[in-house]
Design a protein around this motif. Structure first.
Motif, PDB file in Angstrom:
ATOM      1  N   PRO A 201       0.837  -1.207   0.000  1.00 33.88           N
ATOM      2  CA  PRO A 201       0.000   0.000   0.000  1.00 33.88           C
ATOM      3  C   PRO A 201       0.867   1.250   0.000  1.00 33.88           C
ATOM      4  O   PRO A 201       2.089   1.175   0.153  1.00 33.88           O
ATOM      5  CB  PRO A 201      -0.762  -0.120   1.328  1.00 33.88           C
ATOM      6  CG  PRO A 201       0.209  -0.829   2.223  1.00 33.88           C
ATOM      7  CD  PRO A 201       0.996  -1.769   1.348  1.00 33.88           C
ATOM      8  N   TYR A 202       0.245   2.395  -0.155  1.00 36.64           N
ATOM      9  CA  TYR A 202       0.933   3.669  -0.054  1.00 36.64           C
ATOM     10  C   TYR A 202       0.747   4.228   1.353  1.00 36.64           C
ATOM     11  O   TYR A 202      -0.270   3.943   2.010  1.00 36.64           O
ATOM     12  CB  TYR A 202       0.375   4.665  -1.069  1.00 36.64           C
ATOM     13  CG  TYR A 202       0.617   4.268  -2.505  1.00 36.64           C
ATOM     14  CD1 TYR A 202       1.860   4.470  -3.105  1.00 36.64           C
ATOM     15  CD2 TYR A 202      -0.388   3.696  -3.273  1.00 36.64           C
ATOM     16  CE1 TYR A 202       2.093   4.106  -4.423  1.00 36.64           C
ATOM     17  CE2 TYR A 202      -0.173   3.323  -4.597  1.00 36.64           C
ATOM     18  CZ  TYR A 202       1.070   3.531  -5.164  1.00 36.64           C
ATOM     19  OH  TYR A 202       1.296   3.166  -6.467  1.00 36.64           O
ATOM     20  N   VAL A 236      -7.714  -0.236  -0.857  1.00 33.69           N
ATOM     21  CA  VAL A 236      -8.077  -1.471  -1.560  1.00 33.69           C
ATOM     22  C   VAL A 236      -7.224  -1.538  -2.820  1.00 33.69           C
ATOM     23  O   VAL A 236      -7.238  -0.621  -3.648  1.00 33.69           O
ATOM     24  CB  VAL A 236      -9.576  -1.494  -1.895  1.00 33.69           C
ATOM     25  CG1 VAL A 236      -9.901  -2.677  -2.801  1.00 33.69           C
ATOM     26  CG2 VAL A 236     -10.394  -1.560  -0.613  1.00 33.69           C
ATOM     27  N   ILE A 237      -6.472  -2.622  -2.947  1.00 36.50           N
ATOM     28  CA  ILE A 237      -5.474  -2.777  -4.006  1.00 36.50           C
ATOM     29  C   ILE A 237      -5.858  -3.937  -4.908  1.00 36.50           C
ATOM     30  O   ILE A 237      -6.159  -5.039  -4.424  1.00 36.50           O
ATOM     31  CB  ILE A 237      -4.084  -3.025  -3.388  1.00 36.50           C
ATOM     32  CG1 ILE A 237      -3.666  -1.819  -2.540  1.00 36.50           C
ATOM     33  CG2 ILE A 237      -3.040  -3.328  -4.457  1.00 36.50           C
ATOM     34  CD1 ILE A 237      -2.469  -2.075  -1.660  1.00 36.50           C
ATOM     35  N   ILE A 238      -5.847  -3.711  -6.215  1.00 37.90           N
ATOM     36  CA  ILE A 238      -6.049  -4.782  -7.200  1.00 37.90           C
ATOM     37  C   ILE A 238      -4.838  -4.803  -8.116  1.00 37.90           C
ATOM     38  O   ILE A 238      -4.623  -3.874  -8.909  1.00 37.90           O
ATOM     39  CB  ILE A 238      -7.342  -4.597  -8.025  1.00 37.90           C
ATOM     40  CG1 ILE A 238      -8.569  -4.614  -7.115  1.00 37.90           C
ATOM     41  CG2 ILE A 238      -7.465  -5.702  -9.063  1.00 37.90           C
ATOM     42  CD1 ILE A 238      -9.088  -3.269  -6.742  1.00 37.90           C
ATOM     43  N   ARG A 239      -4.016  -5.842  -7.962  1.00 35.33           N
ATOM     44  CA  ARG A 239      -2.836  -6.022  -8.809  1.00 35.33           C
ATOM     45  C   ARG A 239      -2.729  -7.497  -9.190  1.00 35.33           C
ATOM     46  O   ARG A 239      -2.930  -8.366  -8.341  1.00 35.33           O
ATOM     47  CB  ARG A 239      -1.558  -5.573  -8.095  1.00 35.33           C
ATOM     48  CG  ARG A 239      -1.492  -4.086  -7.757  1.00 35.33           C
ATOM     49  CD  ARG A 239      -0.109  -3.700  -7.232  1.00 35.33           C
ATOM     50  NE  ARG A 239      -0.050  -2.301  -6.802  1.00 35.33           N
ATOM     51  CZ  ARG A 239       0.250  -1.914  -5.554  1.00 35.33           C
ATOM     52  NH1 ARG A 239       0.524  -2.821  -4.618  1.00 35.33           N
ATOM     53  NH2 ARG A 239       0.293  -0.640  -5.247  1.00 35.33           N
ATOM     54  N   TRP A 246      -5.970  -3.090   3.056  1.00 36.78           N
ATOM     55  CA  TRP A 246      -5.140  -2.662   4.185  1.00 36.78           C
ATOM     56  C   TRP A 246      -5.895  -1.628   5.015  1.00 36.78           C
ATOM     57  O   TRP A 246      -6.536  -0.735   4.480  1.00 36.78           O
ATOM     58  CB  TRP A 246      -3.855  -2.009   3.680  1.00 36.78           C
ATOM     59  CG  TRP A 246      -2.888  -2.951   3.043  1.00 36.78           C
ATOM     60  CD1 TRP A 246      -2.771  -3.244   1.713  1.00 36.78           C
ATOM     61  CD2 TRP A 246      -1.884  -3.714   3.698  1.00 36.78           C
ATOM     62  NE1 TRP A 246      -1.768  -4.139   1.504  1.00 36.78           N
ATOM     63  CE2 TRP A 246      -1.198  -4.452   2.710  1.00 36.78           C
ATOM     64  CE3 TRP A 246      -1.491  -3.866   5.033  1.00 36.78           C
ATOM     65  CZ2 TRP A 246      -0.146  -5.315   3.005  1.00 36.78           C
ATOM     66  CZ3 TRP A 246      -0.437  -4.718   5.326  1.00 36.78           C
ATOM     67  CH2 TRP A 246       0.215  -5.433   4.323  1.00 36.78           C
ATOM     68  N   SER A 247      -5.783  -1.741   6.328  1.00 41.33           N
ATOM     69  CA  SER A 247      -6.332  -0.706   7.207  1.00 41.33           C
ATOM     70  C   SER A 247      -5.272   0.365   7.424  1.00 41.33           C
ATOM     71  O   SER A 247      -4.077   0.132   7.191  1.00 41.33           O
ATOM     72  CB  SER A 247      -6.750  -1.299   8.545  1.00 41.33           C
ATOM     73  OG  SER A 247      -5.609  -1.634   9.319  1.00 41.33           O
ATOM     74  N   THR A 254      -7.806  -8.304   4.349  1.00 42.46           N
ATOM     75  CA  THR A 254      -8.558  -8.788   3.183  1.00 42.46           C
ATOM     76  C   THR A 254      -9.606  -9.828   3.559  1.00 42.46           C
ATOM     77  O   THR A 254     -10.766  -9.752   3.115  1.00 42.46           O
ATOM     78  CB  THR A 254      -7.590  -9.397   2.146  1.00 42.46           C
ATOM     79  OG1 THR A 254      -6.489  -8.509   1.952  1.00 42.46           O
ATOM     80  CG2 THR A 254      -8.298  -9.633   0.821  1.00 42.46           C
ATOM     81  N   ASP A 255      -9.219 -10.800   4.382  1.00 44.76           N
ATOM     82  CA  ASP A 255     -10.121 -11.902   4.706  1.00 44.76           C
ATOM     83  C   ASP A 255     -11.284 -11.476   5.600  1.00 44.76           C
ATOM     84  O   ASP A 255     -12.285 -12.194   5.691  1.00 44.76           O
ATOM     85  CB  ASP A 255      -9.346 -13.030   5.397  1.00 44.76           C
ATOM     86  CG  ASP A 255      -8.361 -13.702   4.457  1.00 44.76           C
ATOM     87  OD1 ASP A 255      -8.531 -13.540   3.233  1.00 44.76           O
ATOM     88  OD2 ASP A 255      -7.419 -14.365   4.944  1.00 44.76           O
ATOM     89  N   LYS A 256     -11.159 -10.316   6.242  1.00 40.36           N
ATOM     90  CA  LYS A 256     -12.223  -9.871   7.146  1.00 40.36           C
ATOM     91  C   LYS A 256     -13.385  -9.217   6.408  1.00 40.36           C
ATOM     92  O   LYS A 256     -14.443  -8.993   6.987  1.00 40.36           O
ATOM     93  CB  LYS A 256     -11.652  -8.896   8.185  1.00 40.36           C
ATOM     94  CG  LYS A 256     -10.655  -9.561   9.135  1.00 40.36           C
ATOM     95  CD  LYS A 256     -10.196  -8.605  10.208  1.00 40.36           C
ATOM     96  CE  LYS A 256      -9.227  -9.297  11.165  1.00 40.36           C
ATOM     97  NZ  LYS A 256      -8.778  -8.395  12.241  1.00 40.36           N
ATOM     98  N   TYR A 257     -13.168  -8.910   5.126  1.00 40.48           N
ATOM     99  CA  TYR A 257     -14.215  -8.238   4.351  1.00 40.48           C
ATOM    100  C   TYR A 257     -14.445  -8.975   3.037  1.00 40.48           C
ATOM    101  O   TYR A 257     -14.073  -8.487   1.951  1.00 40.48           O
ATOM    102  CB  TYR A 257     -13.833  -6.764   4.123  1.00 40.48           C
ATOM    103  CG  TYR A 257     -13.638  -6.042   5.436  1.00 40.48           C
ATOM    104  CD1 TYR A 257     -14.728  -5.697   6.223  1.00 40.48           C
ATOM    105  CD2 TYR A 257     -12.355  -5.778   5.930  1.00 40.48           C
ATOM    106  CE1 TYR A 257     -14.558  -5.084   7.449  1.00 40.48           C
ATOM    107  CE2 TYR A 257     -12.182  -5.168   7.164  1.00 40.48           C
ATOM    108  CZ  TYR A 257     -13.289  -4.823   7.920  1.00 40.48           C
ATOM    109  OH  TYR A 257     -13.121  -4.230   9.149  1.00 40.48           O
ATOM    110  N   PRO A 258     -15.063 -10.167   3.110  1.00 35.28           N
ATOM    111  CA  PRO A 258     -15.292 -10.968   1.900  1.00 35.28           C
ATOM    112  C   PRO A 258     -16.186 -10.274   0.880  1.00 35.28           C
ATOM    113  O   PRO A 258     -16.193 -10.648  -0.300  1.00 35.28           O
ATOM    114  CB  PRO A 258     -15.937 -12.247   2.444  1.00 35.28           C
ATOM    115  CG  PRO A 258     -16.459 -11.893   3.801  1.00 35.28           C
ATOM    116  CD  PRO A 258     -15.534 -10.843   4.328  1.00 35.28           C
ATOM    117  N   GLU A 259     -16.933  -9.251   1.300  1.00 33.29           N
ATOM    118  CA  GLU A 259     -17.777  -8.512   0.360  1.00 33.29           C
ATOM    119  C   GLU A 259     -16.945  -7.894  -0.770  1.00 33.29           C
ATOM    120  O   GLU A 259     -17.447  -7.651  -1.861  1.00 33.29           O
ATOM    121  CB  GLU A 259     -18.527  -7.375   1.081  1.00 33.29           C
ATOM    122  CG  GLU A 259     -19.560  -7.840   2.079  1.00 33.29           C
ATOM    123  CD  GLU A 259     -19.032  -7.858   3.499  1.00 33.29           C
ATOM    124  OE1 GLU A 259     -19.814  -7.681   4.428  1.00 33.29           O
ATOM    125  OE2 GLU A 259     -17.805  -8.054   3.681  1.00 33.29           O
TER     126      GLU A 259
END
Length: 536
Positions: A201-202, A236-239, A246-247, A254-259
């Motif tokens: 993340p940045y 939220v990263i898509i690569r 990342w919080s 990632t796994d805590k927000y399956p939506e």
């Protein structure tokens, strides 16, 4: 352990940042690789879970030091730190341990499964042979509450000095989920892996609170306005068709927000969104209290997903088509984000998914109009407004000038002081942690609803402390119940119904606004007054 204890002694003896960095760097250059990994874990809050509860430790320390438990408790509340108190009262040893930090921590992990008798024998054996600083560190670690005023950023700076690895790269390597029991120092720090940077993340750009008049910011036309959402700041990263969430606390969630998992197929590759994770029960933005039912959960059940789904409220675009665009003016980044969002909606036409939403940006022709919008914040389930200069880049950390937060004025209520506890640090000899109550008019009794420990001046704290000592009704360990007589105005940011609290209400960020010496307890507010503040 000897080397780690010596490190803590050096860190404890200076307030100078450069001296702390030098001490840490020297330690990282000399320590064993396994001890380095555990030290990094401890200073980045990845220590093992507590094998012995503090009640037992206090009892055992009282027994070994041959002083009454009540005297140990009084000493503890004067010193303000349990490990320091135990290190002071246990008879001094001139010995020093040869066991490594890693050995001790592995023993702690094994100790958790053992009987109370075995735990006591282990603790006594080590307390007797450790010197002061080793005993202090040993107890700190075994309580699971190791805080010594060293930030992860400072530790990362020292690690960079010792290893030659770039500080930003190290900061990324230490983010996410890694286990100090299984990872090597080489794999964690030294090995260069392309995959390490896939989810990177940045650094987050953070806003300052408005100081003075909002009109001091200049021409209103230079600013973009949006609501300040009350959730979890995230990237939220898509690569490479993979999703990473990342919080702001540098935790990979990632796994805590399956939506959000479907974003990997719905959002173009090479995208990094900055936004807020918000609860969205029944198709509406919920409260932070709703979101707390999901925070900290190791597994997210189907029932919880149904009861408290979440959305991402996106408000910035940091990477587009694999290119870092943080130096692009905010206005242009937003235009790209809006184009992305428009395409996303077209792709979701059939499913009608609303998991990704856009934080509406607003432009006004006067500061008065912006102030009027701010007054709607609670109605909008936000904390206030964000003001962003249209031509601003996305900076690193908290920088003044381009991003400002203008939060709504806090909610307030007059409450009665009912319980008090000693503070910590420089306030460890004063009662400064207070519990407050409101009237239950049906039963004509006071019901506790919030705790607060900030907001008074040092002189006021001393005055209230003197009053508490003269007006104590009962003692419950470190807590005292007091004669209900003093009234304080309590401020808080948010409010919601809660089954976890005796009052049935949870307040967010409660603090003391002022001591109402002009009011009697009969004039304090009732629970019904508090409930009336809950948004419908």
């Amino acid at each position: 352990m000897k080397h780690f204890a010596d490190l803590i002694k050096k860190l404890d003896s200076t307030n100078k940042t450069n001296a702390k960095v030098a001490a840490l760097a020297s330690y990282f250059e000399k320590a064993s690789d396994t001890d380095k990994v555990w030290t990094i874990a401890i200073l980045s809050h990845r220590r093992p879970s507590r094998p012995v509860n503090t009640t037992l430790l206090r009892t055992w320390a009282s027994e070994l030091s041959n002083i009454p438990l009540w005297l140990f408790e009084e000493s503890y509340h004067i010193v303000g730190d349990l490990a320091e108190t135990i290190a002071l009262v246990i008879p001094t040893s001139e010995k020093s341990t040869e066991k490594s930090l890693t050995t001790f921590l592995n023993e702690f992990i094994d100790l958790k499964k053992k009987s109370e008798e075995d735990k006591k024998e282990y603790v006594f054996k080590n307390w007797k042979v450790l010197n002061y600083y080793e005993r202090f560190v040993f107890t700190k670690l075994i309580t699971g509450g190791f805080r010594i005023g060293i930030s992860q950023k400072l530790m990362t700076r020292a690690l960079a000095k010792a290893t030659g690895v770039d500080e930003d790269v190290l900061a990324y390597k230490l983010m996410g989920n890694w286990n100090p029991q299984t990872i090597s120092f080489h794999d964690l720090i030294l090995e260069e892996k392309a995959s390490d940077f896939l989810s990177k993340p940045y650094p987050f750009y953070l806003a300052y609170a408005i100081e003075g008049e909002v009109s001091d910011l200049g021409e209103v036309q230079d600013w973009s306005v949006e609501h300040k959402w009350d959730g979890i700041r995230s990237q939220v990263i898509i690569r490479d068709r993979e999703l990473f969430v990342w919080s702001r606390g540098e935790e990979l969630v990632t796994d805590k927000y399956p939506e959000f998992h479907s974003f990997a197929d719905q959002i173009p590759d090479g995208t990094v969104l900055d936004g807020e994770i918000l609860p969205f029960p029944n198709g509406n933005i919920g409260t932070f209290n709703d979101l707390q039912t999901r925070i900290g959960r190791k597994t997210i059940s189907k029932a919880l997903l149904t009861k408290t789904p979440v959305i991402l409220k996106a408000y910035d675009l940091l990477e587009w088509k694999g290119k870092d665009i943080r130096n692009t003016p905010f206005k242009e980044r937003r235009e790209l984000l809006e184009s992305l969002y428009k395409d996303y909606l077209l792709n979701q036409a059939e499913s009608r998914s609303n998991t990704l939403q856009l934080s509406e940006k607003m432009y006004f022709d006067s500061w008065q109009a912006i102030a009027k919008e701010r007054s709607r914040a609670r109605e909008m389930k936000s904390e206030g407004l964000m003001l962003k200069r249209k031509n601003s880049p996305y900076q690193v950390g908290r920088k003044k000038g381009d991003w400002w937060k203008w939060k709504v004025d806090p909610l307030t209520i007059d409450a009665v002081l009912t319980y008090a506890m000693r503070g910590h640090g420089r306030r460890s000899n004063l009662f400064t942690d207070y519990t407050f109550a409101l009237w239950d008019t049906d039963k004509n009794e006071l019901v506790t609803f919030a705790k607060a420990y900030s907001g008074l001046t040092d002189a006021e704290f001393r005055k209230v402390d003197a009053w508490i000592k003269k007006n104590t009704l009962e003692r419950f360990g470190p807590v005292r119940s007091v004669t209900p007589e003093l009234v304080f105005e309590i401020a808080f940011e948010g409010i919601a119904l809660s089954k976890r609290h005796k009052s049935g209400i949870a307040t967010r960020f409660p603090r003391i606004l002022r001591w109402r010496q002009d009011k009697k307890i009969e004039e304090a507010n009732a629970l019904e007054d508090l409930k009336a503040m809950i948004p419908s």
